[in-house]
Design a protein around this motif. Structure first.
Motif, mmCIF file in Angstrom:
data_model
loop_
_atom_site.group_PDB
_atom_site.id
_atom_site.type_symbol
_atom_site.label_atom_id
_atom_site.label_comp_id
_atom_site.label_asym_id
_atom_site.label_seq_id
_atom_site.Cartn_x
_atom_site.Cartn_y
_atom_site.Cartn_z
ATOM 1 N N GLN B 75 0.857 -1.185 0.000
ATOM 2 C CA GLN B 75 0.000 0.000 0.000
ATOM 3 C C GLN B 75 0.892 1.232 0.000
ATOM 4 N N ILE B 76 0.744 2.045 -1.012
ATOM 5 C CA ILE B 76 1.587 3.250 -1.122
ATOM 6 C C ILE B 76 0.696 4.453 -1.408
ATOM 7 N N VAL B 77 0.868 5.489 -0.589
ATOM 8 C CA VAL B 77 0.104 6.720 -0.781
ATOM 9 C C VAL B 77 0.928 7.642 -1.680
ATOM 10 N N THR B 78 0.276 8.244 -2.660
ATOM 11 C CA THR B 78 1.035 9.118 -3.573
ATOM 12 C C THR B 78 0.213 10.328 -3.983
ATOM 13 N N GLY B 79 0.887 11.352 -4.390
ATOM 14 C CA GLY B 79 0.208 12.545 -4.888
ATOM 15 C C GLY B 79 0.273 12.610 -6.399
ATOM 16 N N ALA B 80 0.818 11.565 -7.025
ATOM 17 C CA ALA B 80 1.022 11.588 -8.474
ATOM 18 C C ALA B 80 -0.290 11.641 -9.221
ATOM 19 N N LYS B 81 -0.252 12.343 -10.380
ATOM 20 C CA LYS B 81 -1.468 12.520 -11.168
ATOM 21 C C LYS B 81 -1.459 11.613 -12.402
ATOM 22 N N ASN B 82 -0.234 11.216 -12.865
ATOM 23 C CA ASN B 82 -0.150 10.609 -14.194
ATOM 24 C C ASN B 82 -0.270 9.082 -14.187
ATOM 25 N N ILE B 83 -0.673 8.498 -13.063
ATOM 26 C CA ILE B 83 -0.703 7.031 -13.021
ATOM 27 C C ILE B 83 -2.113 6.486 -13.271
ATOM 28 N N SER B 84 -2.122 5.278 -13.788
ATOM 29 C CA SER B 84 -3.412 4.596 -13.902
ATOM 30 C C SER B 84 -3.196 3.115 -13.628
ATOM 31 N N VAL B 85 -4.237 2.438 -13.363
ATOM 32 C CA VAL B 85 -4.146 1.018 -13.016
ATOM 33 C C VAL B 85 -3.516 0.260 -14.192
ATOM 34 N N GLY B 86 -2.583 -0.630 -13.841
ATOM 35 C CA GLY B 86 -1.908 -1.407 -14.885
ATOM 36 C C GLY B 86 -0.539 -0.857 -15.246
ATOM 37 N N ASP B 87 -0.252 0.396 -14.874
ATOM 38 C CA ASP B 87 1.061 0.978 -15.187
ATOM 39 C C ASP B 87 2.165 0.244 -14.433
ATOM 40 N N ILE B 88 3.279 0.100 -15.121
ATOM 41 C CA ILE B 88 4.448 -0.431 -14.429
ATOM 42 C C ILE B 88 5.364 0.756 -14.128
ATOM 43 N N ILE B 89 5.801 0.794 -12.864
ATOM 44 C CA ILE B 89 6.548 1.978 -12.423
ATOM 45 C C ILE B 89 7.712 1.521 -11.540
ATOM 46 N N PRO B 90 8.750 2.395 -11.434
ATOM 47 C CA PRO B 90 9.803 2.099 -10.450
ATOM 48 C C PRO B 90 9.253 2.394 -9.063
ATOM 49 N N VAL B 91 9.544 1.517 -8.137
ATOM 50 C CA VAL B 91 9.029 1.737 -6.793
ATOM 51 C C VAL B 91 10.148 1.526 -5.791
ATOM 52 N N SER B 92 10.093 2.396 -4.789
ATOM 53 C CA SER B 92 11.137 2.362 -3.781
ATOM 54 C C SER B 92 10.475 1.975 -2.465
ATOM 55 N N LEU B 93 10.806 0.767 -1.987
ATOM 56 C CA LEU B 93 10.171 0.223 -0.783
ATOM 57 C C LEU B 93 10.983 0.622 0.451
ATOM 58 N N PRO B 94 10.425 0.506 1.652
ATOM 59 C CA PRO B 94 11.179 0.893 2.853
ATOM 60 C C PRO B 94 12.544 0.211 2.884
ATOM 61 N N GLY B 95 13.590 0.992 3.187
ATOM 62 C CA GLY B 95 14.953 0.478 3.219
ATOM 63 C C GLY B 95 15.753 0.870 1.988
ATOM 64 N N SER B 96 15.054 1.199 0.906
ATOM 65 C CA SER B 96 15.790 1.591 -0.300
ATOM 66 C C SER B 96 16.116 3.084 -0.246
ATOM 67 N N VAL B 97 17.039 3.494 -1.127
ATOM 68 C CA VAL B 97 17.490 4.884 -1.124
ATOM 69 C C VAL B 97 17.293 5.463 -2.521
ATOM 70 N N VAL B 98 16.715 6.662 -2.591
ATOM 71 C CA VAL B 98 16.534 7.311 -3.896
ATOM 72 C C VAL B 98 17.693 8.270 -4.174
#
Lengths: 330, 791
Positions: B75-98
């Protein structure tokens, strides 16, 4: 009679001692030793003395005369010295005033460094040669194995004159002039101005290089290495680390660039100092040397760069602004 | 040129860090100018698919997503506008560094737990700014190590490629070089195309010797597939913007092989008749950068029919540009000679990735390979059909197709370098670089044919790859006696020393000046000879006919800075009548003396700089061992009308010294008297100085007689002196002046001069009567010959 002589002596000495000036001394001299002096009177009376006393008194009187004379002379000398010292010590000259003085002249730092470098190479037996600033395409490029469409021409941003001649882009044409004018062996260095048409903060359209060339039978790359290591250690200090890095110049093969390591507090960095290499056999062909009989090495370095390192100058434009407050520092 | 470390690493096993590799390359002549580390902080980014998007109960601008990484949902909360269901995206899970260095933690946004972050391109470190989440292609696998997958971490080596190393302008070429340096084995991708018998009507004709090889392939039915991420990333890392599959493939092959390729849109080629021509001035074309360009004579053009479709080797034209809709192309792979491209690029003022490679030389023998590689990639990525009717237009007689070999003698190489390398290790090394050694002959690989021309080049290969450290340091053992320094050089040093020791500051000025300054100095020069054809500024446009303008500029600089005492000297070049001379120039304004309580010396020099320089020049002249003839006739254009003198020896003019005419110095904002002198050392060096020789001097006493006389002001000292020299007795050994004044009593037109003469005989003491008689005879003569009265 002898007693009166001693009395005269003692009284005279007292008077001489209290003399204040050399003039006093002269006066006392005539007073005590002159014709009318008490001593003269005693001497005058001698004939009237009994015979056995005459010689004793006479001898003593003469002795006293000598003593007094010497004493006066000595006193006079002392007083003279005192008076001289006195008058000298009252000289009112203010020695702290700035003297009448010509300003200190100064050599331009480019000259100083050029001379330093020439001196080091002169110890190795190199002689100094010069060549013209305005060169033909042949000397500046063609004979140095940089034909018209050679990619290396892109490395040289060349100034051309309206009559198609070039302002030399390096001091290497002097190599060609020298080799064309004399048979090997050759051992020369050639300092001078060179021209490139790229000017920005770190480049000047005119700058200075020193070129070196050594041609003889059996010269090797290790001779080049030994010569330049000697030179750089003499110029920059024997403790400096030096490295030879592969590079490219059309007129040498192999070609190297030489870096010197500079260490500051907590970091060290390599700084490019000069380029060098074994003379390209094609260059020998252009000057009619037999490339199978002779080998040689050539090198070149930028004088500004050395001056900037040695004197810690941070802006190349200072050299050409010619502000005397800059030049006077060297 | 930019090279990706990770890309190199995919071609051969690299144990060196990017820094160590850079060091080794630099020492071998591939100077690494900088290393750019990309994505240094990034860690643990993966890929995920958006399974659902639902509104946030407490915030309008936020949404709650469920993202699957293939195994688990997050479960990830986001403010992004350009996403839709089915999109594949890079995701950074807890512990990772951006990219910014922020480490992800589980957090709550407006009361809703969020287990990670959807990433934009900025968070992945590939752009500085981006809008919205990075939507990845739909075939991107889920849960991959995205850092590796998208090459988010890399080191970019920027290498200065030397002009003779055209072969290192590609990742394959550089990798080959690295293999030789490190001893690792190189494995390049296999290139093979399965072609189909598809007819086309293309023909190629080369009308220029500058194009000895032109290969054309017809490739059709190219799918409108997007460029795969790895290819886009590699292009980006090397500084090329991805555009479309066809363009990206040609660019990718350019990076791989160093061969520039060009794709023409088949649909836009009407005649299918391709020709390579040398342009005339009539031609023009609009290149891909939307610039309309008129061609210059001698540029190489690719024409389709009669229409130019590319500035060969530099850039294509808009008229045949491939577009996203292009499905068939004519693919050009060619060899253009370096100098035609350099010339053409210079003429059009356009340098591209393509032209810079052609300029340093591409490998003619792998041109076909590059064409195949591009066809193969289009086949793999765009399911293209490649016609087996390949057009090859080749000049078989061209020099570059000839194999080349040189004698190989390890002893010769070792004795040239002064080294002691083992023959076998050298052979191994050279073999790795593509050389083959057989029977004392070494044959040169095609990509080095232009560079390796003689056996010392082989010595260079050995030295640079074995390291220059392996060569000992020695000094030449032969003793070579060299020439003495030239007289000109000795004169230069002596006169520099002289002036500096007399308080002068040495300048070093540019030999170029402005045309205006030459005019301001009332000088002239032949501009057709000494004008620069390509000056960088009007201030430095003409080689100077004199050092005067240069000096005036520097003095002007000083007076604008309240530095009014200028005593300057320089030995520099001036240029006149086809002749370059070294000239000693010196000037004085203000005073070389420092301020003191008694200002006499200072002000004397300040008021009469001309006289001060005169005295210095006379001393210098004596020190150098010369005797100049002075003349006071006809001032030069820059001279003060009275205070000037020319000097010469025999019929050689050496220079002049004068007060600079105030109308000239005032143009440079110099308002104090300024004296300037110049002496040609080049000319002086053509004259041999009088050799030093002992002269007997008298041991008998000398006696002095004076002549105090009243003369008209117009009568010069030099004239009186020349008469004295004519009529003097032979025993006169010295003549000088001791007094000069004007007074009311003498009248406005007269002056009084006191001249002394020293009489001395070598063999006897002179009797007074004899001297008196001789002196009287002289005085009588002077009175008779000159308007002179003895006082």
């Amino acid at each position: 009679m002898l007693e009166s002589l001693e009395k005269i002596k003692n009284e005279s000495i007292n008077d001489i001692q209290s003399a204040q000036s050399t003039a006093d001394c002269d006066q006392l001299k005539s007073f005590f030793l002159g014709k009318k002096s008490p001593l003269a009177a005693v001497l005058k009376d001698i004939p009237s003395l009994p015979v056995e006393q005459r010689s004793v008194v006479g001898k003593r009187a003469n002795e006293i005369k000598q003593e007094l004379s010497a004493y006066i002379q000595e006193k006079k000398q002392t007083l003279h010295t005192q008076q001289l010292e006195h008058s000298l010590s009252h000289d009112s000259t203010d020695t702290s005033l700035p003297p009448f003085k010509i300003r200190n002249g100064a050599f331009h730092p480019i000259t100083s460094i050029t001379r330093d470098i020439c001196d080091i190479f002169s110890r190795l037996g190199y002689s100094v040669k010069q060549g013209p600033n305005v060169e033909s395409d042949f000397y500046n490029f063609e004979a140095l194995n940089i034909p018209e469409h050679h990619p290396a021409r892109a490395m040289h941003d060349t100034f051309y004159l309206k009559n198609k001649q070039v302002l030399r882009t390096h001091t290497s044409p002097v190599q060609i002039r020298e080799m064309l004018s004399k048979k090997p062996p050759v051992k020369i260095i050639a300092p001078g101005k060179v021209y490139r048409c790229d000017a920005d903060v770190s480049h000047s359209p005119v700058f200075h290089q020193i070129e070196g060339l050594c041609v003889d039978k059996g010269l090797t790359f290790s001779d080049l290495k030994g010569t330049l290591e000697f030179f750089l250690h003499e110029l920059l200090g024997p403790e400096k680390n030096i490295r030879f890095r592969s590079s490219y110049f059309p007129f040498t093969e192999p070609s190297v660039e030489i870096d010197v390591e500079f260490k500051s507090k907590n970091k060290s960095s390599w700084m490019e100092i000069m380029g060098a290499g074994m003379v390209q056999r094609k260059v020998f062909k252009h000057v009619n040397y037999n490339a199978d009989d002779f080998t040689g090495f050539a090198f070149g370095l930028g004088i500004e760069r050395i001056a900037m390192i040695k004197y810690q100058i941070d802006d190349i434009r200072l050299f050409y602004e010619n502000d005397s407050r800059f030049i006077q520092q060297f | 040129m930019k090279f990706s470390y990770s890309w190199l690493k995919s071609l051969l096993p690299l144990t060196e860090s990017p820094e160590d590799l850079a060091e080794k390359l630099t020492m071998a002549g591939l100077e690494v100018e900088s290393i750019d580390s990309i994505g240094t902080c990034i860690e643990g980014i993966t890929t995920g698919k958006i399974e659902s998007i639902s509104p946030h109960p407490n915030a309008d601008k936020l949404v709650i997503t469920s993202v699957s990484d293939g195994k688990n949902s997050h479960q990830i909360v986001t403010g992004a506008k350009n996403i839709s269901v089915g999109d594949i995206i890079p995701v950074s899970l807890p512990g990772s560094v951006v990219a910014s260095g922020m480490k992800l933690k589980q957090t709550a946004l407006r009361g809703v737990d969020s287990f990670g972050m959807l990433c934009s391109e900025t968070e992945c470190g590939i752009t500085d700014e981006s809008e919205g989440i990075w939507i990845l292609p739909s075939d991107t696998p889920l849960g991959v190590d995205f850092v590796e997958y998208a090459i988010l971490k890399d080191s970019i080596l920027d290498i200065a490629i030397l002009p003779n190393r055209g072969d290192c302008q590609s990742i394959w070429g550089l990798a080959r070089e690295i293999a030789a340096i490190t001893g690792e084995t190189l494995s390049l991708p296999k290139v093979s195309v399965s072609s189909t018998d598809i007819k086309h009507s293309y023909s190629v004709q080369s009308q220029s010797s500058h194009c000895p090889l032109y290969i054309g392939r017809y490739i059709s039915s190219i799918n409108k597939a997007p460029t795969p991420l790895w290819m886009k990333r590699r292009l980006e890392l090397c500084g090329i913007r991805p555009i479309s599959l066809i363009v990206d493939v040609t660019n990718y092959v350019l990076l791989e092989t160093g061969h520039p390729l060009h794709a023409f849109d088949d649909a836009k080629c009407a005649s299918k008749s391709i020709s390579i021509i040398e342009s005339t001035k009539k031609h023009s074309l609009t290149t891909l950068d939307s610039q309309k360009r008129s061609c210059q004579e001698g540029q190489l053009l690719i024409c389709e029919g009669n229409t130019p479709v590319a500035l060969a080797g530099i850039m294509g034209a808009e008229n045949t540009e491939v577009s996203p809709d292009t499905s068939a192309i004519f693919l050009e792979a060619a060899y253009f000679t370096p100098h035609i491209i350099r010339r053409s690029a210079t003429l059009s003022g356009l340098r591209t990735d393509s032209s810079s490679r052609f300029e340093k030389g591409t490998n003619i023998e792998t041109t076909e390979l590059a064409s195949q590689r591009a066809a193969m990639l289009l086949q793999e990525l765009g399911q293209a059909t490649v016609s087996n009717h390949v057009i090859t237009c080749k000049d078989n007689t061209h020099e570059l197709f000839k194999s080349k070999s040189l004698p190989f003698d390890i002893n010769q190489l070792n004795s040239f370098l002064g080294s002691n390398h083992n023959e076998n290790s050298i052979k191994t090394l050279l073999t790795t670089l593509g050389f083959t050694i057989k029977n004392k002959q070494i044959s040169i690989p095609s990509w080095r044919r232009e560079d390796i021309s003689d056996w010392p080049c082989i010595a260079e290969e050995i030295a640079r790859l074995k390291g220059f450290d392996s060569i000992p340091s020695t000094l030449p053992t032969q003793h070579i006696i060299q020439d003495q320094d030239s007289l000109e050089l000795t004169l230069t040093r002596s006169s520099e020393d002289f002036f500096v020791h007399n308080g002068f500051t040495q300048l070093n000025t540019y030999p170029m000046v402005s045309e205006d300054d030459i005019k301001h100095c009332k000088l002239s020069t032949d501009l057709s000879q000494y004008g620069l054809a390509n000056p960088i500024s009007p201030e430095l446009a003409v080689l100077r006919p004199s050092l005067l303008p240069s000096f005036l500029r520097i003095i002007s600089h000083h007076s604008a800075r309240q530095q009014h005492d200028c005593a300057f000297v320089e030995v520099g070049s001036h240029f006149n009548d086809n002749n370059e001379e070294h000239v000693l120039a010196f000037c004085l304004t203000g005073s070389p003396y420092e301020n003191t309580a008694s200002p006499d010396q200072r002000s004397i020099a300040e008021n009469s700089p001309f006289i001060h320089l005169q005295s210095l020049l006379q001393r210098l002249e004596a020190q150098l061992g010369y005797s100049f003839t002075l003349s006071f006739d006809s001032p030069d254009s820059w001279h003060h009308p009275v205070q000037f003198q020319h000097f010469s020896i025999g019929n050689i003019n050496l220079g002049s010294l004068a007060l600079v005419h105030p109308s000239i110095s005032s143009q440079f904002n110099i308002h104090h008297p300024l004296a300037f002198g110049h002496l040609s050392l080049t000319r002086l060096a053509s004259i041999v100085a009088t050799p030093k020789q002992y002269r007997h001097f008298s041991s008998f006493p000398s006696t002095r007689r004076d002549i105090a006389c009243c003369v008209p002001k117009s009568l010069s000292y030099a004239e009186i002196l020349s008469h004295i020299h004519t009529y003097k007795h032979k025993s006169v050994v010295d003549i000088g002046i001791f007094d000069l004044f004007e007074s009311e009593k003498l009248g406005p037109d007269n002056k009084s001069i006191g001249i002394y003469l020293i009489y001395q005989d070598l063999k006897q003491t002179l009797a007074d009567e004899k001297v008196n008689k001789a002196h009287q005879r002289l005085c009588d003569q002077l009175v008779k010959q000159l308007p002179l009265t003895i006082r």
